[in-house]
Design a protein around this motif. Structure first.
Motif, mmCIF file in Angstrom:
data_model
loop_
_atom_site.group_PDB
_atom_site.id
_atom_site.type_symbol
_atom_site.label_atom_id
_atom_site.label_comp_id
_atom_site.label_asym_id
_atom_site.label_seq_id
_atom_site.Cartn_x
_atom_site.Cartn_y
_atom_site.Cartn_z
ATOM 1 N N THR A 35 0.823 -1.215 0.000
ATOM 2 C CA THR A 35 0.000 0.000 0.000
ATOM 3 C C THR A 35 0.857 1.265 0.000
ATOM 4 O O THR A 35 0.342 2.357 -0.178
ATOM 5 C CB THR A 35 -0.942 0.039 1.231
ATOM 6 N N GLY A 36 2.165 1.121 0.197
ATOM 7 C CA GLY A 36 3.068 2.266 0.169
ATOM 8 C C GLY A 36 3.631 2.473 -1.228
ATOM 9 O O GLY A 36 3.388 1.678 -2.147
ATOM 10 N N PHE A 37 4.405 3.527 -1.387
ATOM 11 C CA PHE A 37 4.913 3.909 -2.698
ATOM 12 C C PHE A 37 6.409 4.184 -2.640
ATOM 13 O O PHE A 37 6.875 4.948 -1.792
ATOM 14 C CB PHE A 37 4.189 5.162 -3.210
ATOM 15 N N ARG A 38 7.134 3.580 -3.569
ATOM 16 C CA ARG A 38 8.574 3.781 -3.633
ATOM 17 C C ARG A 38 8.914 5.263 -3.806
ATOM 18 O O ARG A 38 9.877 5.768 -3.227
ATOM 19 C CB ARG A 38 9.142 2.956 -4.785
ATOM 20 N N TRP A 39 8.094 5.980 -4.603
ATOM 21 C CA TRP A 39 8.391 7.385 -4.877
ATOM 22 C C TRP A 39 8.270 8.269 -3.641
ATOM 23 O O TRP A 39 8.817 9.382 -3.611
ATOM 24 C CB TRP A 39 7.487 7.945 -5.986
ATOM 25 N N SER A 40 7.565 7.769 -2.614
ATOM 26 C CA SER A 40 7.368 8.595 -1.419
ATOM 27 C C SER A 40 8.567 8.567 -0.477
ATOM 28 O O SER A 40 8.642 9.366 0.460
ATOM 29 C CB SER A 40 6.120 8.136 -0.671
ATOM 30 N N VAL A 41 9.506 7.651 -0.713
ATOM 31 C CA VAL A 41 10.681 7.552 0.153
ATOM 32 C C VAL A 41 11.770 8.468 -0.388
ATOM 33 O O VAL A 41 12.177 8.332 -1.546
ATOM 34 C CB VAL A 41 11.194 6.103 0.209
ATOM 35 N N PRO A 42 12.254 9.408 0.400
ATOM 36 C CA PRO A 42 13.307 10.312 -0.084
ATOM 37 C C PRO A 42 14.521 9.541 -0.596
ATOM 38 O O PRO A 42 14.850 8.465 -0.089
ATOM 39 C CB PRO A 42 13.662 11.136 1.166
ATOM 40 N N SER A 183 -2.021 8.772 -0.057
ATOM 41 C CA SER A 183 -1.961 8.660 -1.513
ATOM 42 C C SER A 183 -2.590 7.395 -2.062
ATOM 43 O O SER A 183 -2.610 7.205 -3.282
ATOM 44 C CB SER A 183 -0.495 8.737 -1.983
ATOM 45 N N THR A 184 -3.089 6.528 -1.214
ATOM 46 C CA THR A 184 -3.714 5.296 -1.677
ATOM 47 C C THR A 184 -4.994 5.622 -2.431
ATOM 48 O O THR A 184 -5.868 6.316 -1.913
ATOM 49 C CB THR A 184 -4.019 4.367 -0.492
ATOM 50 N N ALA A 185 -5.116 5.102 -3.642
ATOM 51 C CA ALA A 185 -6.240 5.469 -4.512
ATOM 52 C C ALA A 185 -7.591 5.134 -3.904
ATOM 53 O O ALA A 185 -8.546 5.900 -4.015
ATOM 54 C CB ALA A 185 -6.082 4.782 -5.858
ATOM 55 N N ASN A 186 -7.711 3.974 -3.269
ATOM 56 C CA ASN A 186 -9.003 3.529 -2.746
ATOM 57 C C ASN A 186 -9.055 3.559 -1.223
ATOM 58 O O ASN A 186 -9.690 2.706 -0.600
ATOM 59 C CB ASN A 186 -9.301 2.112 -3.254
ATOM 60 N N GLY A 200 -14.812 15.832 -7.225
ATOM 61 C CA GLY A 200 -15.346 15.151 -8.398
ATOM 62 C C GLY A 200 -14.615 13.870 -8.748
ATOM 63 O O GLY A 200 -14.851 13.292 -9.820
ATOM 64 N N MET A 201 -13.756 13.402 -7.868
ATOM 65 C CA MET A 201 -13.021 12.167 -8.121
ATOM 66 C C MET A 201 -13.861 10.934 -7.807
ATOM 67 O O MET A 201 -13.542 9.828 -8.240
ATOM 68 C CB MET A 201 -11.731 12.160 -7.293
ATOM 69 N N ARG A 202 -14.893 11.131 -7.029
ATOM 70 C CA ARG A 202 -15.895 10.100 -6.741
ATOM 71 C C ARG A 202 -17.262 10.731 -7.012
ATOM 72 O O ARG A 202 -17.477 11.902 -6.668
ATOM 73 C CB ARG A 202 -15.833 9.633 -5.285
ATOM 74 N N PRO A 203 -18.192 9.982 -7.598
ATOM 75 C CA PRO A 203 -19.497 10.567 -7.887
ATOM 76 C C PRO A 203 -20.320 10.853 -6.632
ATOM 77 O O PRO A 203 -21.126 11.789 -6.602
ATOM 78 C CB PRO A 203 -20.186 9.510 -8.755
ATOM 79 N N SER A 204 -20.096 10.042 -5.597
ATOM 80 C CA SER A 204 -20.835 10.206 -4.344
ATOM 81 C C SER A 204 -20.104 9.435 -3.261
ATOM 82 O O SER A 204 -19.116 8.748 -3.520
ATOM 83 C CB SER A 204 -22.271 9.682 -4.489
ATOM 84 N N MET A 205 -20.582 9.567 -2.044
ATOM 85 C CA MET A 205 -20.015 8.822 -0.930
ATOM 86 C C MET A 205 -21.143 8.293 -0.058
ATOM 87 O O MET A 205 -22.288 8.756 -0.158
ATOM 88 C CB MET A 205 -19.079 9.705 -0.112
ATOM 89 N N ASN A 327 -0.231 13.978 -11.591
ATOM 90 C CA ASN A 327 -0.654 12.804 -12.371
ATOM 91 C C ASN A 327 0.143 11.568 -11.963
ATOM 92 O O ASN A 327 0.648 10.810 -12.793
ATOM 93 C CB ASN A 327 -0.462 13.040 -13.874
ATOM 94 N N LEU A 328 0.252 11.392 -10.645
ATOM 95 C CA LEU A 328 0.994 10.255 -10.132
ATOM 96 C C LEU A 328 0.251 8.966 -10.442
ATOM 97 O O LEU A 328 -0.972 8.897 -10.338
ATOM 98 C CB LEU A 328 1.179 10.402 -8.618
ATOM 99 N N LYS A 329 0.979 7.968 -10.780
ATOM 100 C CA LYS A 329 0.381 6.663 -11.085
ATOM 101 C C LYS A 329 0.267 5.858 -9.800
ATOM 102 O O LYS A 329 1.196 5.190 -9.373
ATOM 103 C CB LYS A 329 1.242 5.917 -12.111
ATOM 104 N N LEU A 330 -0.896 5.923 -9.213
ATOM 105 C CA LEU A 330 -1.107 5.247 -7.937
ATOM 106 C C LEU A 330 -1.626 3.844 -8.155
ATOM 107 O O LEU A 330 -2.310 3.575 -9.106
ATOM 108 C CB LEU A 330 -2.090 6.061 -7.104
#
Length: 330
Positions: A35-42, A183-186, A200-205, A327-330
Motif C-alpha cells: 500500500t506504500g509507494f517507492r516514490w514517497s521515500v526520499p 496517496s492510496t487510490a481507494n 469530483g473524483m468520486r461521484p458520491s459517498m 498525475n501520479l500513477k497510484l
C-alpha cells in the motif's frame, strides 16, 4: 540515532520518515510496498523492500544499518475488511509483529514505538476514553492490535527493551509543507473520501448508518492531524532515549465530530457540493470514540498544533489537488 520505520513508504510512516530527517536522525524504511509507494521515500533514505514477517531479512537489516530503535507502522487497517478476513489480519498484524519482535530481541533493540489503535476499546461509551478503560475490540483489526500490545508488554518484561504503544484515534490531513499525504487510490478514510467526492473524483459517498446513539445519528470520531500524531512519535522516541519506562498512551484531541459534521466541513472548506447517500451500518463500527489524552500530554509533554477540523480538511484538499496535478500513477 538510526531508526527502522516499518511501513515507512505508507501514509503515516512516510510522515515519520520526514520528521526523523528534519530532526537530523537517520531513518531506514522497511516496506513491502503493498500500500506504500517507492516514490514517497526520499532518495537519501535507505529502502528495504520486504515483508516484516521475514525474520532473516529484518534481522539482517537491523544489523546492517546499526539500528537503534524501531517504529512499527506496517499493518492492515481497514475495519470492515478485517471482519471479512480475520485470519489475514491476525497473520499480518499479529503473527508478523511477533516475528519482528523476535528479530528485534535477537539484534538487541532496546527502543520500540508501536502504532496501535483506539479500536482496542470497542464501543465503550460516549465519554473520552482513558488508557485504563476496558478493552473490548469489535473487529479483528482491533483485536490484532491488542494482541500485539500484549506481546510487546511481555517481551519488554523479560528483555532489555522499553516501548511506547500509541493508540491512534482517527488520523487525517497531510504534511503542511505538502511533502507527503494519504496517496492510496481507494483509501477508506472518511475525510479523504469526502474530499475526493468534493473534487469530483468520486461521484458520491456513503454514510454508514444514521441510527447511532449520537446527536445526529452518525458515528463520532476524534480526528487528529497526522503531523500532530507524528510529533507524538518523535516525543516517544525522546522519552525512551531519556530512560522513560514502557507506557501505553492515547493520541487524540479529546473531542469528536460526527460523520455528518465532517462532510459539512468539507463542503464549507472546499466550496463544493457533496452527494452523500445513506447506507447500512458497517460491521465493527463503534458509535463514538474520543480520546482522553491527559496521559500523553503529561508524560510525553505532547502539545498538538493542528487541532482544527477545517485545517485538517484544507491540508487534505491541497494534497489531493497536488496528486491530480502531478498525475501520479497510484
Amino acid at each position: 540515532m538510526n531508526v527502522l520505520v516499518t511501513g515507512g513508504a505508507g501514509y503515516i510512516g512516510g510522515h515519520m520518515v520526514l520528521a526523523l530527517r528534519d530532526a537530523g536522525l537517520k531513518p531506514v524504511v522497511f516496506d513491502n510496498l503493498s500500500t506504500g509507494f517507492r516514490w514517497s521515500v526520499p532518495e537519501d533514505v535507505p529502502l528495504v523492500v520486504g515483508d516484516v514477517g521475514d525474520y532473516e531479512l529484518v534481522l539482517q537489516t537491523l544489523k546492517a544499518h546499526s539500528i537503534d530503535a524501531i517504529v512499527h507502522f506496517a499493518a492492515k487497517l481497514v475495519v470492515p475488511e478485517s471482519v471479512r478476513d480475520p485470519l489475514g489480519y491476525y497473520l499480518n498484524n499479529t503473527v508478523k509483529s511477533r516475528s519482528l519482535l523476535a528479530a528485534a530481541v535477537a539484534a538487541g533493540i532496546k527502543t520500540f514505538v508501536f502504532s496501535s489503535t483506539a479500536a482496542v476499546y470497542g464501543n465503550a461509551s460516549d465519554k473520552p476514553l482513558a488508557e485504563d478503560a476496558p478493552l473490548a475490540p469489535l473487529s479483528p483489526y482491533g483485536s490484532s492490535k491488542q494482541l500485539t500490545e500484549v506481546m510487546l508488554r511481555d517481551v519488554a518484561a523479560v528483555h532489555d527493551m522499553r516501548f511506547v504503544a500509541i493508540r491512534y484515534f482517527n488520523v487525517a490531513g497531510a504534511d503542511p509543507a505538502m511533502r507527503h499525504g494519504q496517496s492510496t487510490a481507494n483509501a477508506t478514510h472518511l475525510i479523504k473520501v469526502a474530499v475526493q467526492t468534493a473534487l469530483g473524483m468520486r461521484p458520491s459517498m456513503d454514510i454508514y448508518g444514521t441510527d447511532y446513539p449520537t446527536p445526529d445519528g452518525t458515528c463520532i470520531r476524534d480526528y487528529i492531524h497526522v503531523t500532530d500524531l507524528i510529533a507524538a512519535h518523535m516525543q516517544a522516541l525522546d522519552y525512551l532515549r531519556k530512560g522513560g519506562e514502557s507506557i501505553v498512551v492515547n493520541c487524540g484531541y479529546g473531542h469528536g465530530y460526527s460523520v455528518s459534521e465532517v462532510i459539512d466541513t468539507v463542503r464549507k472548506v472546499s466550496g463544493r457540493p457533496i452527494e452523500a447517500r445513506i447506507a447500512p451500518r458497517r460491521a465493527g463500527d463503534p458509535a463514538t470514540i474520543v480520546a482522553d489524552s491527559a496521559r500523553i500530554r503529561a508524560r510525553l509533554e505532547w502539545q498538538p498544533r493542528y487541532d482544527d477540523l477545517a485545517t485538517i480538511v484544507d491540508h487534505t484538499l491541497r494534497w489531493e489537488g497536488m496528486l491530480r496535478e502531478r498525475n501520479l500513477k497510484l
